[in-house]
Design a protein around this motif. Structure first.
Motif, PDB file in Angstrom:
ATOM      1  N   THR A  60       7.393   0.905  -7.133  1.00  0.00           N
ATOM      2  CA  THR A  60       6.692   1.904  -7.944  1.00  0.00           C
ATOM      3  C   THR A  60       6.898   3.303  -7.383  1.00  0.00           C
ATOM      4  O   THR A  60       7.153   4.260  -8.138  1.00  0.00           O
ATOM      5  N   GLU A  61       6.809   3.447  -6.075  1.00  0.00           N
ATOM      6  CA  GLU A  61       7.007   4.765  -5.457  1.00  0.00           C
ATOM      7  C   GLU A  61       8.413   5.286  -5.723  1.00  0.00           C
ATOM      8  O   GLU A  61       8.610   6.490  -5.928  1.00  0.00           O
ATOM      9  N   MET A  62       9.408   4.396  -5.736  1.00  0.00           N
ATOM     10  CA  MET A  62      10.774   4.819  -6.033  1.00  0.00           C
ATOM     11  C   MET A  62      10.865   5.352  -7.462  1.00  0.00           C
ATOM     12  O   MET A  62      11.469   6.404  -7.711  1.00  0.00           O
ATOM     13  N   VAL A  65      12.198  -6.743  -7.984  1.00  0.00           N
ATOM     14  CA  VAL A  65      12.980  -6.885  -6.756  1.00  0.00           C
ATOM     15  C   VAL A  65      12.248  -7.783  -5.772  1.00  0.00           C
ATOM     16  O   VAL A  65      11.057  -8.032  -5.891  1.00  0.00           O
ATOM     17  N   ARG A  66      13.002  -8.272  -4.785  1.00  0.00           N
ATOM     18  CA  ARG A  66      12.400  -9.076  -3.723  1.00  0.00           C
ATOM     19  C   ARG A  66      11.768  -8.114  -2.699  1.00  0.00           C
ATOM     20  O   ARG A  66      12.268  -7.916  -1.587  1.00  0.00           O
ATOM     21  N   ALA A  67      10.704  -7.491  -3.129  1.00  0.00           N
ATOM     22  CA  ALA A  67      10.091  -6.457  -2.301  1.00  0.00           C
ATOM     23  C   ALA A  67       8.687  -6.174  -2.812  1.00  0.00           C
ATOM     24  O   ALA A  67       8.210  -6.804  -3.757  1.00  0.00           O
ATOM     25  N   SER A  68       8.049  -5.195  -2.208  1.00  0.00           N
ATOM     26  CA  SER A  68       6.703  -4.798  -2.604  1.00  0.00           C
ATOM     27  C   SER A  68       6.734  -4.066  -3.932  1.00  0.00           C
ATOM     28  O   SER A  68       7.536  -3.155  -4.142  1.00  0.00           O
ATOM     29  N   LEU A  69       5.834  -4.444  -4.841  1.00  0.00           N
ATOM     30  CA  LEU A  69       5.698  -3.743  -6.114  1.00  0.00           C
ATOM     31  C   LEU A  69       5.348  -2.275  -5.883  1.00  0.00           C
ATOM     32  O   LEU A  69       5.837  -1.388  -6.595  1.00  0.00           O
ATOM     33  N   VAL A  70       4.522  -2.009  -4.890  1.00  0.00           N
ATOM     34  CA  VAL A  70       4.118  -0.629  -4.615  1.00  0.00           C
ATOM     35  C   VAL A  70       5.324   0.185  -4.154  1.00  0.00           C
ATOM     36  O   VAL A  70       5.500   1.345  -4.547  1.00  0.00           O
ATOM     37  N   ALA A 115       7.313  -0.877   9.007  1.00  0.00           N
ATOM     38  CA  ALA A 115       8.773  -0.797   8.997  1.00  0.00           C
ATOM     39  C   ALA A 115       9.402  -2.162   9.278  1.00  0.00           C
ATOM     40  O   ALA A 115      10.431  -2.516   8.679  1.00  0.00           O
ATOM     41  N   TRP A 116       8.783  -2.922  10.162  1.00  0.00           N
ATOM     42  CA  TRP A 116       9.308  -4.255  10.468  1.00  0.00           C
ATOM     43  C   TRP A 116       9.197  -5.166   9.243  1.00  0.00           C
ATOM     44  O   TRP A 116      10.116  -5.932   8.940  1.00  0.00           O
ATOM     45  N   ILE A 117       8.086  -5.078   8.511  1.00  0.00           N
ATOM     46  CA  ILE A 117       7.921  -5.868   7.295  1.00  0.00           C
ATOM     47  C   ILE A 117       8.989  -5.487   6.276  1.00  0.00           C
ATOM     48  O   ILE A 117       9.625  -6.355   5.658  1.00  0.00           O
ATOM     49  N   SER A 131       0.868  -1.178   0.000  1.00  0.00           N
ATOM     50  CA  SER A 131       0.000   0.000   0.000  1.00  0.00           C
ATOM     51  C   SER A 131       0.900   1.221   0.000  1.00  0.00           C
ATOM     52  O   SER A 131       2.084   1.135   0.340  1.00  0.00           O
ATOM     53  N   LEU A 132       0.344   2.359  -0.399  1.00  0.00           N
ATOM     54  CA  LEU A 132       1.167   3.571  -0.513  1.00  0.00           C
ATOM     55  C   LEU A 132       1.687   4.015   0.847  1.00  0.00           C
ATOM     56  O   LEU A 132       0.957   4.006   1.850  1.00  0.00           O
ATOM     57  N   SER A 133       2.927   4.453   0.871  1.00  0.00           N
ATOM     58  CA  SER A 133       3.521   4.947   2.122  1.00  0.00           C
ATOM     59  C   SER A 133       2.809   6.201   2.600  1.00  0.00           C
ATOM     60  O   SER A 133       2.831   6.510   3.795  1.00  0.00           O
ATOM     61  N   THR A 134       2.173   6.914   1.685  1.00  0.00           N
ATOM     62  CA  THR A 134       1.450   8.140   2.044  1.00  0.00           C
ATOM     63  C   THR A 134       0.019   7.870   2.463  1.00  0.00           C
ATOM     64  O   THR A 134      -0.650   8.773   2.981  1.00  0.00           O
ATOM     65  N   ASP A 135      -0.467   6.671   2.241  1.00  0.00           N
ATOM     66  CA  ASP A 135      -1.870   6.355   2.526  1.00  0.00           C
ATOM     67  C   ASP A 135      -1.988   4.965   3.135  1.00  0.00           C
ATOM     68  O   ASP A 135      -2.538   4.043   2.531  1.00  0.00           O
TER      69      ASP A 135
END
Length: 550
Positions: free
Chosen positions: A404-406, A396-401, A243-245, A64-68
């Motif tokens: 995308t934000e990057m 990447v081994r990470a969240s698509l969202v 942050a832990w995730i 989910s978006l870091s801003t929302d």
């Protein structure tokens, strides 16, 4: 130029397109943009993929978006309906719907180097009516899950008389009760469909597996009402949880380390698969390629579902599809009422015509470089003001969202000077693009990604075009800000001198601070402070007048 004169076209109203649109509004206060969406609603893959069990592989608080952030997710991994609802709510919150042209497919975008703009041709998917428009910036937010891969190479595929469809085209009214269902494919979609459909004991499910997958456990853990209340009402709790995730993925200390790490990882995954699979399948379930060569599949119930009496696996291979079923390569005829193709997507071809400078096209560039290729997965030589989100080698081994934000933050830095009229266009140069991709492919060629047949490689066995070979933090570092020397700018004279003035002023400020600190240390602050102030003022004034004259 004013904002009204500059226009942005975003192709796709999925996660990437909506993220870009929100950033245009909130970061740049820019509103003159259009999102072209071939579907009838926002959500992209989360609108299209409505098959039973469709869910995120990544924990939803990071998807989910870091801003929302949203405190009321039901489980650790979101299901399709609530993920799409989340993006629909954001579209309403940021008033994006007036910017979206639904049921419209972009056919082409061609660059006019004299006018420094693209001419876009779009088509209504129902009426076939075509329209033309212009945009100074085009952002492709399609990703690689755009075109479903139907295995037409299987003989007789068009002869089947029952219902057949790709997992991304699941019919909303289909009733599978008392049906015999074949699921072809054992990757992410297939392993979500099988346990969900087979919950009904009247449905017989056979999963056809050409090549087995490696699995990681990924249980869907419900959030209690107390946890949701804490996320919503106690400051920082939800942020710390997210942050832990993030920490768990970006710094995976839980993964084996060292020279023997691949074998240890293989041993752990093998044990997990065998411990959760019926004995009759043990000889077929362990892949002959190393973990991570293909996408590791998140197991949220598939392996346990294999113990159900109405679920069977078939490893014989498909020889032919006939009117009432499937003939395997052993000659066995298996009757079916429904065939589901969980066979992935076509990722190695760009799905529309994009023409840049001197007749260069995106697909032409891909073909010339043995598959999808871009600069940090974002820009392509000879295509001014054209940017990709989730482009080549950004997996990447990470969240698509998160990824995308990057990319969106990087693209904003490139298009802001264009939207304010300071620059006409930016085009990535060929040399840095080639250098970047040479290093990237060299790394991939010494990785596990070249040790198996994969749809994330050109023609299955060629160049890997999906995976990013380094840690996620490296992608963040590369995208933190543009290297302007790698781009050719047109109409950028004032912008160039403004940047130089800014750099000089920052250097002078740093020098002033250092001088002040040293003067206090040496006990001579007052006279030096006065002299420093006069010198800085005169220098900045001179540089400003000099830059303005240019």
């Amino acid at each position: 130029m004013s904002e009204i004169q500059r226009r942005v076209a975003i192709i796709g109203a999925g996660v990437a397109g909506l993220t870009q649109a929100i950033a245009l509004k909130t970061k740049l206060n820019f509103h003159n943009f259009t999102i072209y969406e071939k579907g009838s609603e926002v959500g992209g893959v989360w609108r299209a993929n409505t098959y039973p069990g469709c869910s995120s592989d990544i924990e939803i608080h990071w998807y989910s978006l870091s801003t929302d952030l949203y405190p009321y997710w039901n489980k650790s991994h979101g299901l399709q309906p609530e993920i799409q609802a989340y993006w629909m709510k954001l579209s309403k919150k940021y008033n994006l719907y007036p910017h979206i042209t639904f049921n419209t497919k972009v056919l082409s975008a061609e660059w006019d180097d004299v006018k420094q703009q693209y001419t876009i041709v779009a088509e209504d998917v129902f009426s076939g009516k075509r329209t033309m428009s212009v945009a100074h910036v085009v952002i492709s937010a399609l990703g690689i899950l755009e075109a479903p891969n139907i295995p037409y190479e299987i003989p007789g595929i068009r002869k089947f008389q029952g219902a057949s469809f790709h997992s991304a085209q699941w019919p909303s009214l289909i009733d599978l009760q008392n049906k015999r269902v074949a699921v072809i494919g054992n990757a992410s979609s297939g392993v979500q469909i099988v346990p969900s459909v087979s919950e009904d004991p009247s449905i017989e499910v056979v999963n056809f597996i050409r090549s087995p997958s490696w699995f990681n456990t990924r249980p869907h853990i419900p959030y209690s009402d107390t946890a949701k209340w804490m996320f919503a009402n106690i400051p920082l709790v939800m942020r710390l949880h997210r942050a832990w995730i993030v920490f768990w993925y970006i710094h995976p200390f839980h993964l084996p380390m060292g020279d023997k790490a691949p074998q240890r990882q293989r041993d752990v995954m093998t044990k997990y698969i065998l411990d959760n699979t019926p004995d009759r399948y043990h000889s077929h379930m362990i892949p002959d390629y190393p973990p991570d060569c293909k996408r590791t599949v998140a197991d949220s119930g598939f392996l346990k579902s294999l113990c159900r009496s109405n679920v069977k696996l078939n490893f014989d291979g498909i020889a032919e599809i006939v009117g009432n079923g499937i003939i395997t390569k052993t000659g066995e005829m298996l009757p079916f009422d429904v065939i589901v193709y969980a066979t992935g997507f076509i990722g190695e071809r760009y799905p529309m015509h994009i023409r840049g400078l001197n007749g260069a096209t995106v697909q032409g560039y891909y073909d010339a470089h043995d598959g999808p290729t871009a600069y940090i997965g974002t820009a392509i030589p000879d295509t001014p003001n054209f940017y990709l989100i989730a482009g080549p080698n950004t997996g990447v081994r990470a969240s698509l969202v998160f990824a995308t934000e990057m990319q969106v933050a990087y693209i904003l830095q490139l298009i802001e000077p264009v939207l304010t009229g300071s620059v006409s266009s930016f085009t990535i140069k060929a040399a840095p693009t080639d250098t970047y991709n040479a290093k990237l492919q060299e790394q991939l060629n010494h990785s596990v990604h070249v040790h198996c047949f994969s749809r994330r490689r050109t023609n299955g066995t060629g160049k890997p075009f999906y995976s990013f070979p380094w840690p996620t933090t490296v992608l963040w570092w590369l995208l933190r800000r543009p290297n302007w020397d790698h781009y050719t700018a047109v109409g950028a004279e004032k912008w160039v001198w403004a940047r130089r003035r800014k750099v000089v002023k920052n250097i002078l400020k740093c020098a002033a601070i250092l001088t002040l600190l040293w003067s206090y240390i040496s006990g001579s602050a007052q006279p030096i402070l006065y002299e420093m102030w006069q010198a800085t003022t005169q220098t900045c004034s001179y540089l400003s007048k000099f830059a303005l004259r240019l």
